[in-house]
Design an enzyme around this catalytic site. Structure first.
Site, PDB file in Angstrom:
ATOM      1  N   SER A  56       0.858  -1.198   0.000  1.00 30.08           N
ATOM      2  CA  SER A  56       0.000   0.000   0.000  1.00 30.08           C
ATOM      3  C   SER A  56       0.891   1.244   0.000  1.00 30.08           C
ATOM      4  CB  SER A  56      -0.884   0.009   1.255  1.00 30.08           C
ATOM      5  OG  SER A  56      -0.074   0.221   2.400  1.00 30.08           O
ATOM      6  N   ASP A  93      -1.086  -1.522  -4.011  1.00 31.44           N
ATOM      7  CA  ASP A  93      -2.458  -1.590  -3.509  1.00 31.44           C
ATOM      8  C   ASP A  93      -3.005  -0.165  -3.351  1.00 31.44           C
ATOM      9  OD1 ASP A  93      -4.687  -2.869  -2.408  1.00 31.44           O
ATOM     10  OD2 ASP A  93      -3.861  -2.900  -0.377  1.00 31.44           O
ATOM     11  N   GLY A 233     -10.943  -6.175   0.998  1.00 33.69           N
ATOM     12  CA  GLY A 233     -11.612  -6.283   2.297  1.00 33.69           C
ATOM     13  C   GLY A 233     -12.070  -7.695   2.616  1.00 33.69           C
ATOM     14  N   ASN A 275      -7.996  -9.988  -1.566  1.00 30.35           N
ATOM     15  CA  ASN A 275      -7.049  -9.207  -0.758  1.00 30.35           C
ATOM     16  C   ASN A 275      -7.215  -9.479   0.729  1.00 30.35           C
ATOM     17  OD1 ASN A 275      -6.473  -8.003  -3.182  1.00 30.35           O
ATOM     18  ND2 ASN A 275      -6.836  -5.908  -2.483  1.00 30.35           N
ATOM     19  N   ILE A 276      -6.112  -9.819   1.370  1.00 24.69           N
ATOM     20  CA  ILE A 276      -6.143 -10.121   2.809  1.00 24.69           C
ATOM     21  C   ILE A 276      -4.987  -9.405   3.505  1.00 24.69           C
ATOM     22  CG2 ILE A 276      -5.956 -11.968   4.542  1.00 24.69           C
ATOM     23  CD1 ILE A 276      -7.175 -13.858   2.341  1.00 24.69           C
TER      24      ILE A 276
END
Ligand code: G3H
Ligand code: 13P
Ligand code: ZN
Length: 331
Positions: A56, A93, A233, A275-276
């Site tokens: 991110s 991300d 999410g 996504n985790i």
């Protein structure tokens, strides 16, 4: 300018094609530090699973973008050393500007997300199209987003979901040229995805959240058949980890995630990437809190980061094998 190909990384095109055909999904695990990266690669190698290392903009600020780039390059070599040259993607991300996406592409990322979902539809199309035009010159794949997830991502917070409008997806995909599309069907970021009053209780008294909007997903699939869909999410918020955190002094309240059966079902559809991040944070925090509380004399970081890494690895293996179904698909 460095090409991801020189680093041994791959883009998501081939990964997603195989995931679509094989009815499984690729895990995108966020990482900010060495232990998380090691756990992701160890788990993916042991499961012989392709994997997406996800960074991110917050991670980039925290860990330094150059270090993260070299860590991803190291991850490819590390996987080989562990005995399996699994496909590894380095993905940005929630990129929020053209400049950020360009900078990542120029540094060796093999995939980027441009998240224009907080802009108007027209601005989202224009921003995404611009990123795709740049990325595709270097064979870097691009994820776009339509619809807004509830919850917090970086500094942006949305109170409610704005579900993806199926009637927009065809136009968005054709105007922008994106390679995959993140959609909003009821998932959200963080460890508090639902309020208890939104849930019902099953026979064992466990809170069951409202199901994902598979009807919207199916409508999207009809309009863009065979097109790779992404779910953000998607942490399940394991209650055993929440209990350990709270047992050892934590204060997590009403932490509720997406049930794994829902994700399993999504993975067999056109959802190719899941996504985790939060589940990894919970596993790591639980392990560290337990060591801190039960071995108060310890002060060697390896003595708490090591167990945290082991716990993360088990969690990731469970996801790859039992939730996403990507184990054994690397070869
Ligand atoms: O979607 C957000 C990811 O969980 C990354 O979180 O921005 O705190 O690194 P972060
Ligand atoms: P979680 O907070 O559910 O782990 O979602 C992570 C995510 O979507 C990263 O982009
Ligand atoms: Zn996300």
């Amino acid at each position: 300018m460095v090409s991801y190909k020189e680093l041994g990384l791959v883009n998501t095109r081939e990964m997603f094609r195989k995931a679509m055909d094989g009815k499984y999904a690729i895990a995108a695990f966020n990482f900010n530090n060495m232990e998380q990266m090691q756990a992701i690669i160890q788990a993916a190698v042991e499961c012989q699973s392709p994997v997406i290392l996800q960074v991110s903009s917050g991670a980039r600020k925290y860990a330094n973008q150059t270090l993260l780039r070299y860590m991803a390059q190291g991850a490819v070599e590390y996987a080989k050393e562990l005995g399996c040259a699994i496909p590894v993607t380095l993905h940005l991300d929630h990129g929020d500007t053209f400049e950020l996406c360009k900078s990542c592409i120029d540094m060796g990322f093999s995939s980027v997300m441009i998240d224009g979902s907080h802009h108007s539809y027209e601005e989202n199309v224009e921003l995404t199209r611009r990123v795709v035009e740049y990325a595709h010159q270097f064979d870097v794949t691009v994820e776009g987003e339509l619809g807004v997830l509830a919850g917090v991502e970086d500094d942006v917070c949305a109170e409610h979901h704005t579900y993806t409008r199926p009637e927009e997806v065809e136009d968005f995909v054709s105007k922008t040229g994106v390679d995959s599309l993140a959609i909003s069907i009821g998932t959200s970021h963080g460890a508090n995805k639902f309020r208890p009053e939104q849930c019902t209780r099953n026979e064992e008294g466990i809170l069951v959240p409202p199901p994902l909007r598979f009807d919207i997903l199916e409508e999207i699939e009809k309009r863009i058949p065979g097109f790779p869909i992404v779910l953000h999410g998607s942490s399940s918020v394991p209650q055993d980890k929440v209990a350990i955190i709270n047992q050892y002094g934590g204060a997590l309240k009403d932490a509720i995630g997406i049930p794994e059966e829902q994700l399993r079902r999504a993975a067999t559809s056109s959802v190719c990437k899941i996504n985790i991040d939060s589940d990894g944070r919970l596993a790591m925090t639980a392990a560290i809190r337990e060591v801190m509380a039960t071995k108060p004399a310890e002060f060697d970081p390896r003595k708490y980061l090591g167990p945290a890494r082991d716990s993360l690895k088990e969690l990731y293996k469970h996801k790859l094998i039992n939730v996403l179904g990507s184990a054994g698909k690397a070869l």
